[in-house]
Motif scaffolding. Structure first.
Motif, mmCIF file in Angstrom:
data_model
loop_
_atom_site.group_PDB
_atom_site.id
_atom_site.type_symbol
_atom_site.label_atom_id
_atom_site.label_comp_id
_atom_site.label_asym_id
_atom_site.label_seq_id
_atom_site.Cartn_x
_atom_site.Cartn_y
_atom_site.Cartn_z
ATOM 1 N N HIS A 184 0.969 -1.230 -0.361
ATOM 2 C CA HIS A 184 -0.032 -0.488 -0.093
ATOM 3 C C HIS A 184 0.741 1.023 0.220
ATOM 4 C CE1 HIS A 184 0.268 1.402 3.867
ATOM 5 N NE2 HIS A 184 0.611 -0.267 4.687
ATOM 6 N N PHE A 186 1.189 5.468 0.414
ATOM 7 C CA PHE A 186 0.640 6.459 1.334
ATOM 8 C C PHE A 186 0.298 7.697 0.927
ATOM 9 C CE2 PHE A 186 5.165 8.401 0.436
ATOM 10 C CZ PHE A 186 4.842 9.377 0.658
ATOM 11 N N ASP A 187 -0.603 8.260 1.103
ATOM 12 C CA ASP A 187 -1.928 9.541 0.174
ATOM 13 C C ASP A 187 -2.389 9.090 -0.894
ATOM 14 O OD1 ASP A 187 -1.349 11.771 2.437
ATOM 15 O OD2 ASP A 187 -0.118 12.826 1.708
ATOM 16 N N THR A 194 0.850 3.182 -8.184
ATOM 17 C CA THR A 194 0.926 1.133 -7.861
ATOM 18 C C THR A 194 2.012 0.608 -8.678
ATOM 19 O OG1 THR A 194 -0.919 1.295 -6.320
ATOM 20 C CG2 THR A 194 0.240 -0.955 -6.579
ATOM 21 N N ARG A 214 -9.537 -1.384 -0.152
ATOM 22 C CA ARG A 214 -8.981 -0.385 -0.166
ATOM 23 C C ARG A 214 -9.059 0.624 1.704
ATOM 24 N NH1 ARG A 214 -12.264 3.595 -3.659
ATOM 25 N NH2 ARG A 214 -10.976 5.394 -2.596
ATOM 26 N N THR A 308 -6.343 10.119 4.960
ATOM 27 C CA THR A 308 -6.140 9.577 3.510
ATOM 28 C C THR A 308 -6.554 8.076 3.019
ATOM 29 O OG1 THR A 308 -4.586 9.710 1.716
ATOM 30 C CG2 THR A 308 -3.482 8.961 3.606
ATOM 31 N N GLU A 310 -5.969 5.171 1.029
ATOM 32 C CA GLU A 310 -5.487 3.894 0.258
ATOM 33 C C GLU A 310 -5.943 2.568 -0.016
ATOM 34 O OE1 GLU A 310 -1.619 5.802 3.017
ATOM 35 O OE2 GLU A 310 -2.829 3.311 3.879
#
Length: 360
Positions: A184, A186-187, A194, A214, A308, A310
């Motif tokens: 995963h 970040f932000d 990805t 998610r 956030t 993710e």
């Protein structure tokens, strides 16, 4: 025998007494071919036949047969922060080689034990069954639920969840020490970001990226949020009581980015190895806050300040994804029972679960 080594000493005892194979077979009432298989250890005689053989050869059953553990497996030990090789291991076969990881869950059975020489692992189950283990490295607690559903759907496949942050999971995958890595960014990184990271990390290897879930990541605080923490700017109030994550964890990267943007220095405080450990440190008053996913906070009865959203993806080599045990794991992602249970767990969004793409 399935998980041990059967040895027969019938031939040596028979030859010691000067008894022919044909004569012994006739005395105990079996064919010569059957006796040949028993002497070679390819066939395990019944209890009554074992007694007849011992009586015919003038000895005890224990003198004719032994049953012991299988020989140790030559394994690659996955690197671990503990210097010593793991006494208890989970095992899997990755690209034709045995791999051993430390078995950290004391509530679950290990696949093998370190042999006396410390160079291999003695399996506690049939090695042929252990070849169908899928080693999955990642930090998402939902992986444990997925493993249980795979076991329920396919009793011949075992999923072994190896805890690792995203960076370590990718390192293990690159070194062929696991079949699947959990990742995963970040932000709120997108699917394209990805894919770009996977492409950069694995070069010319053809990879598959499949979404597991998610989630929201943010600040875990005590129930009722008594300190009124609403963003990272308030962390400086804590005076060294912030539950930190290790380098390489997505939570650490998110925190560092937000603090850097605000011109703040990283906080000090106790170190946690996982999302759940962050929540427990806050729950028991060791820390006033920490960075983790929403599901960990809600499961511990704590408050959560989202920062956030993710995506958590599973990454694997395309060739490995086609192997039957890994294919069973991927099938479970779209299973109605797994999706139904995952939807009831707080903090997970399964709207993208099972969606995959090839990254070449």
């Amino acid at each position: 025998m399935s998980n041990g080594r059967w040895e027969s000493f019938v031939r040596s005892r028979r030859e010691q007494l000067g008894v022919s194979q044909q004569s012994l077979a006739a005395r105990v009432g079996v064919s010569r071919q059957a006796l040949t298989a028993i002497e070679a250890g390819r066939q395990v005689p019944s209890t009554s036949l074992s007694i007849e053989l011992a009586r015919a050869l003038g000895c005890r059953v224990e003198d004719l047969f032994s049953y012991g553990p299988p020989p140790p497996l030559e394994v690659r030990f996955a690197p671990d922060e503990d210097a010593d090789a793991p006494v208890r291991s989970v095992l899997g076969r990755v690209r034709g080689r045995w791999v051993a990881h430390r078995a950290r869950d004391a509530a679950s059975a290990a696949d093998g034990l370190l042999d006396e020489g410390g160079r291999g692992v003695t399996p506690l189950a049939d090695p042929s069954a252990l070849t169908r283990n899928v080693l999955v490295a990642g930090c998402a607690p939902l992986l444990g639920v997925l493993a249980s559903h795979v076991a329920r759907r396919s009793r011949d496949v075992g999923v072994r969840w190896v805890w690792a942050n995203s960076r370590r999971a990718l390192d293990l995958l690159a070194d062929d020490l696991v079949h699947v890595a959990g990742l995963h960014l970040f932000d709120g990184a997108s699917e394209e970001e990805t894919a770009a990271l996977v492409r950069e990390r694995f070069g010319t290897r053809s990879m598959i990226v499949v979404n597991l879930t998610r989630w929201r990541q943010g600040l875990v605080v005590p129930a009722g949020n008594p300190l009124g923490i609403t963003d990272v700017n308030h962390i400086t109030r804590l005076g060294g009581r912030f539950a930190r994550r290790e380098d390489g964890a997505g939570a650490s990267k998110l925190l560092a980015a937000r603090l850097d943007a605000a011109g703040l220095v990283p906080p000090s405080g106790p170190l946690a190895r996982s999302h759940d450990e962050v929540a427990q440190l806050v729950r028991f008053g060791v820390a006033d806050a920490g960075m983790a996913i929403e599901s960990a906070a809600l499961a511990a009865g704590l408050a959560f300040v989202p920062l956030t959203e993710e995506r958590f993806d599973l990454v694997m080599d395309e060739e490995v994804a086609a192997e039957a045990p890994v294919a069973r794991l991927l099938d479970a992602l779209t299973d109605r029972a797994f999706r139904a249970e995952a939807r009831t767990l707080p903090g997970y969004d399964t709207s993208l679960t099972g969606q995959s793409r090839r990254v070449a």
